[in-house]
Write a protein that holds these residues in place. Structure first.
Motif, short mmCIF file in Angstrom:
data_model
loop_
_atom_site.label_atom_id
_atom_site.label_comp_id
_atom_site.label_asym_id
_atom_site.label_seq_id
_atom_site.Cartn_x
_atom_site.Cartn_y
_atom_site.Cartn_z
N GLY B 141 -5.10 20.35 -35.30
CA GLY B 141 -6.33 20.97 -34.81
C GLY B 141 -6.28 21.45 -33.39
N TYR B 165 -5.61 20.96 -26.66
CA TYR B 165 -6.36 20.03 -27.50
C TYR B 165 -7.44 19.36 -26.66
N HIS B 169 -12.36 15.19 -28.74
CA HIS B 169 -12.47 15.31 -30.20
C HIS B 169 -11.45 14.43 -30.93
N TRP B 170 -10.45 13.91 -30.22
CA TRP B 170 -9.36 13.24 -30.90
C TRP B 170 -9.81 11.96 -31.62
N ILE B 172 -12.62 11.30 -32.85
CA ILE B 172 -13.39 11.67 -34.05
C ILE B 172 -12.46 12.25 -35.11
N ARG B 173 -11.55 13.08 -34.67
CA ARG B 173 -10.68 13.78 -35.64
C ARG B 173 -9.56 12.90 -36.17
N ARG B 174 -9.14 11.90 -35.38
CA ARG B 174 -7.94 11.14 -35.73
C ARG B 174 -7.95 10.63 -37.17
N ARG B 176 -9.55 11.70 -39.71
CA ARG B 176 -9.52 12.83 -40.64
C ARG B 176 -8.13 13.46 -40.69
N VAL B 177 -7.51 13.59 -39.52
CA VAL B 177 -6.15 14.15 -39.47
C VAL B 177 -5.19 13.24 -40.21
#
Lengths: 84, 201
Positions: B141, B165, B169-170, B172-174, B176-177
């Motif tokens: 992302g 990056y 957001h990391w 939150i995204r971690r 999901r990634v």
């Protein structure tokens, strides 16, 4: 060619195509995996797909694992793994 | 087989020391590493010593050994560190590594930048001929900016892909990634140690 070797190579080529990775030619047993053209994501997917087909992942079976350097070593890891 | 029975690699990071710099030089001079580096010249032992001496007291650069189980396998670097941002890069010196290690490096870099450096933005640049890292950055992302042109010491030029990056957001995204990656990578990501621990064995 053994069935296991053929399965690994067929799956490797399928993953490379799916991931749009350009494999080196020739892709022989001496090829270093980091220089094979299949990237890190591709190898992670390859191992996951092989685990689905073969029902084992040789890289998680031991707490003192030996990781492969070349394609030949990668295949040998599967051929020589103690099956669970 | 349950997760508890699976043996995933332990990933660790530790600051480089004087004892490591010759190993780092040999890794950095490997053709496989040099060809993907912005400075592709071979580095002499004297140059390496001067480079390491220059790191003392320089808070804008941080070089870390990247380890897997009981051995160091590569180098992870943060440069141009400010209060809010840094650039990162890496190379694998060893070739006997867990398949999927590049993904663990990507996760570790983001974790380290957020948790240890407290940055807001992490930048990454990749030579255009090196599609693997660029693909992983996109998968995670990163925002892709305008490419720039890099001129090597021998006069050749090549396009550089520029990524950034937003680390806010990391967290939150971690999850999901990680959920988009093979299960073994998700499990191995739980064994990333950002600080040295006593037993690497």
């Amino acid at each position: 060619m053994t069935d296991l070797r053929a399965t690994i190579l067929d799956t490797l080529h399928a993953v490379a195509e799916q991931q749009q990775c350009q494999l080196v030619d020739p892709l022989d047993d001496e090829v270093v995996l980091l220089e094979s053209g299949l990237d890190s994501l591709g190898f992670a997917i390859l191992v996951a797909m092989l685990e689905e087909q073969l029902e084992f992942d040789p890289f998680t079976l031991s707490d003192t694992p030996v990781y492969p350097r070349t394609l030949g070593e990668f295949i040998a890891c599967y051929e020589q793994a103690p099956r669970p | 087989m349950t997760t508890a029975e699976r043996h995933l690699p332990r990933t660790w990071l530790t600051p480089i020391s004087a004892a490591d710099i010759e190993k780092l030089r040999l890794w950095r001079n490997l053709p496989r590493v040099r060809t993907n580096s912005f400075d592709q010249c071979e580095i002499s032992s004297d140059e390496q010593q001067r480079w390491f001496a220059g790191l003392t007291g320089d808070s804008s650069r941080r070089y870390l050994l990247f380890g897997q189980n009981d051995k160091a396998i590569g180098c992870l670097s943060f440069t141009a560190i400010t209060a809010t941002s840094a650039h990162w890069g890496c190379y694998l010196g060893e070739e006997q590594v867990w398949p999927g290690t590049g993904l663990l490096i990507e996760i570790a870099a983001l974790d380290y930048a957020e948790q240890m450096l407290g940055l807001a933005t992490l930048h990454a640049e990749v030579l255009a001929h090196n599609p693997g890292p660029a693909k992983v950055h996109r998968l995670f992302g990163y925002t892709e900016g305008e490419p720039r042109l890099h001129r090597f010491a021998d006069g050749r030029e090549e396009q550089v892909l520029c990524f950034s990056y937003p680390l806010g957001h990391w967290t939150i995204r971690r999850p999901r990634v990680l959920a988009s990656l093979p299960a073994s990578v998700q499990e191995a990501a739980d064994q990333i140690y950002l600080q040295p621990f006593t037993s690497r064995g």
